[in-house]
Design a protein around this motif. Structure first.
Motif, PDB file in Angstrom:
ATOM      1  N   UNK A  63      30.135  47.093  45.781  1.00  0.00           N
ATOM      2  CA  UNK A  63      31.179  46.987  44.963  1.00  0.00           C
ATOM      3  C   UNK A  63      32.108  45.484  45.099  1.00  0.00           C
ATOM      4  N   UNK A  64      32.300  45.522  46.396  1.00  0.00           N
ATOM      5  CA  UNK A  64      33.186  44.451  46.579  1.00  0.00           C
ATOM      6  C   UNK A  64      32.323  43.147  46.776  1.00  0.00           C
ATOM      7  N   UNK A  65      31.210  43.072  46.860  1.00  0.00           N
ATOM      8  CA  UNK A  65      30.223  41.966  47.011  1.00  0.00           C
ATOM      9  C   UNK A  65      30.007  41.601  48.408  1.00  0.00           C
ATOM     10  N   UNK A  66      30.415  42.063  49.327  1.00  0.00           N
ATOM     11  CA  UNK A  66      30.187  41.882  50.736  1.00  0.00           C
ATOM     12  C   UNK A  66      28.702  42.163  51.162  1.00  0.00           C
ATOM     13  N   UNK A  67      28.010  40.883  51.185  1.00  0.00           N
ATOM     14  CA  UNK A  67      26.308  40.961  51.178  1.00  0.00           C
ATOM     15  C   UNK A  67      26.260  41.069  52.766  1.00  0.00           C
ATOM     16  N   UNK A  95      28.144  46.814  37.841  1.00  0.00           N
ATOM     17  CA  UNK A  95      29.433  47.059  37.199  1.00  0.00           C
ATOM     18  C   UNK A  95      30.566  46.004  37.589  1.00  0.00           C
ATOM     19  N   UNK A  96      30.482  45.459  38.882  1.00  0.00           N
ATOM     20  CA  UNK A  96      31.343  44.513  39.249  1.00  0.00           C
ATOM     21  C   UNK A  96      31.041  43.109  39.212  1.00  0.00           C
ATOM     22  N   UNK A  97      29.767  42.682  38.737  1.00  0.00           N
ATOM     23  CA  UNK A  97      29.547  41.552  38.415  1.00  0.00           C
ATOM     24  C   UNK A  97      29.129  40.861  39.883  1.00  0.00           C
ATOM     25  N   UNK A  98      28.649  41.582  40.973  1.00  0.00           N
ATOM     26  CA  UNK A  98      28.268  41.031  42.199  1.00  0.00           C
ATOM     27  C   UNK A  98      26.775  40.771  42.240  1.00  0.00           C
ATOM     28  N   UNK A  99      26.471  39.569  41.838  1.00  0.00           N
ATOM     29  CA  UNK A  99      24.930  39.403  41.641  1.00  0.00           C
ATOM     30  C   UNK A  99      24.424  39.230  42.917  1.00  0.00           C
ATOM     31  N   UNK A 100      25.140  38.593  44.099  1.00  0.00           N
ATOM     32  CA  UNK A 100      24.230  38.343  45.304  1.00  0.00           C
ATOM     33  C   UNK A 100      24.024  39.751  45.996  1.00  0.00           C
ATOM     34  N   UNK A 105      20.210  43.920  47.197  1.00  0.00           N
ATOM     35  CA  UNK A 105      19.809  45.408  47.156  1.00  0.00           C
ATOM     36  C   UNK A 105      18.207  45.532  46.448  1.00  0.00           C
ATOM     37  N   UNK A 106      17.992  44.597  45.596  1.00  0.00           N
ATOM     38  CA  UNK A 106      16.771  44.810  44.785  1.00  0.00           C
ATOM     39  C   UNK A 106      15.584  44.286  45.828  1.00  0.00           C
ATOM     40  N   UNK A 140      25.722  36.213  35.111  1.00  0.00           N
ATOM     41  CA  UNK A 140      24.681  36.052  36.231  1.00  0.00           C
ATOM     42  C   UNK A 140      24.227  37.147  36.874  1.00  0.00           C
ATOM     43  N   UNK A 141      24.730  38.343  36.788  1.00  0.00           N
ATOM     44  CA  UNK A 141      24.321  39.350  36.907  1.00  0.00           C
ATOM     45  C   UNK A 141      23.332  40.051  36.085  1.00  0.00           C
ATOM     46  N   UNK A 142      23.434  39.869  34.818  1.00  0.00           N
ATOM     47  CA  UNK A 142      22.641  40.246  33.867  1.00  0.00           C
ATOM     48  C   UNK A 142      21.093  39.474  34.017  1.00  0.00           C
TER      49      UNK A 142
END
Length: 186
Positions: A63-67, A95-100, A105-106, A140-142
């Motif tokens: 959620x916060x994008x911390x890869x 939901x939060x636009x965190x593409x990285x 995760x993918x 970017x996420x989409x």
């Protein structure tokens, strides 16, 4: 070990289990105390933190994008596809636009077309609907989800395709990216 790892483990044990994102503050605590360092997250296993609690923390990291923290939690045993509790981490990243974070995760095995138990939406449907990210981050996420094989023709709970949802929300950039459903073509 890292000073404070036991405190973080205790904090996870006490506060894990929220299914609605209400415990984001706890995840920020984890992020702050561990400094986003992968090796520190792995030490949580030695402190007796269970897979369920690690997966809950992974939701917050996504959620916060911390890869870096997310990678450490996955390496420590967090489930990239989520568990029976709460929304899958990929949905949180979308939901939060965190593409990285979504890419991580993918790459770790999360299902790009999984439907969340709580609302029945796929990560793509969540990303198209979100108002919690900047437009460029949403695009970017989409794009990432589509490139990863997201099925843009899965109907949402309202019987709509992601493209129709994007159109109704006035998101022209997404409409242009998403394939038209059979009945939407001229």
């Amino acid at each position: 070990g890292v000073e404070g790892v036991a405190d973080v483990a205790d904090q996870l044990r006490v506060h894990a289990g929220g299914t609605d994102g209400a415990h984001l503050g706890d995840h920020r605590f984890v992020h702050h105390r561990l400094g986003g360092v992968e090796a520190h997250a792995i030490e949580l296993v030695a402190e007796g933190v269970g897979v369920e609690d690690l997966t809950e923390a992974l939701r917050g990291a996504a959620q916060i994008g911390d890869v870096v923290l997310a990678r450490g939690l996955i390496n420590a045993g967090a489930l990239p596809g989520g568990d029976e509790r709460g929304e899958p981490p990929l949905h949180r990243a979308a939901w939060h636009g965190r593409a990285a974070a979504a890419r991580l995760l993918l790459d770790a095995g999360a299902d790009v077309n999984s439907q969340a138990r709580s609302h029945g939406l796929t990560p793509l449907q969540v990303a198209v609907r979100t108002g919690h990210a900047q437009p460029a981050a949403i695009v970017e996420t989409v794009r990432l989800l589509l490139d990863a094989g997201a099925d843009a023709l899965i109907l949402d709970r309202d019987g709509r395709w992601p493209r129709a949802t994007a159109r109704s929300l006035g998101r022209g950039a997404l409409v242009a990216m998403l394939p038209a459903a059979a009945d939407e073509r001229p």
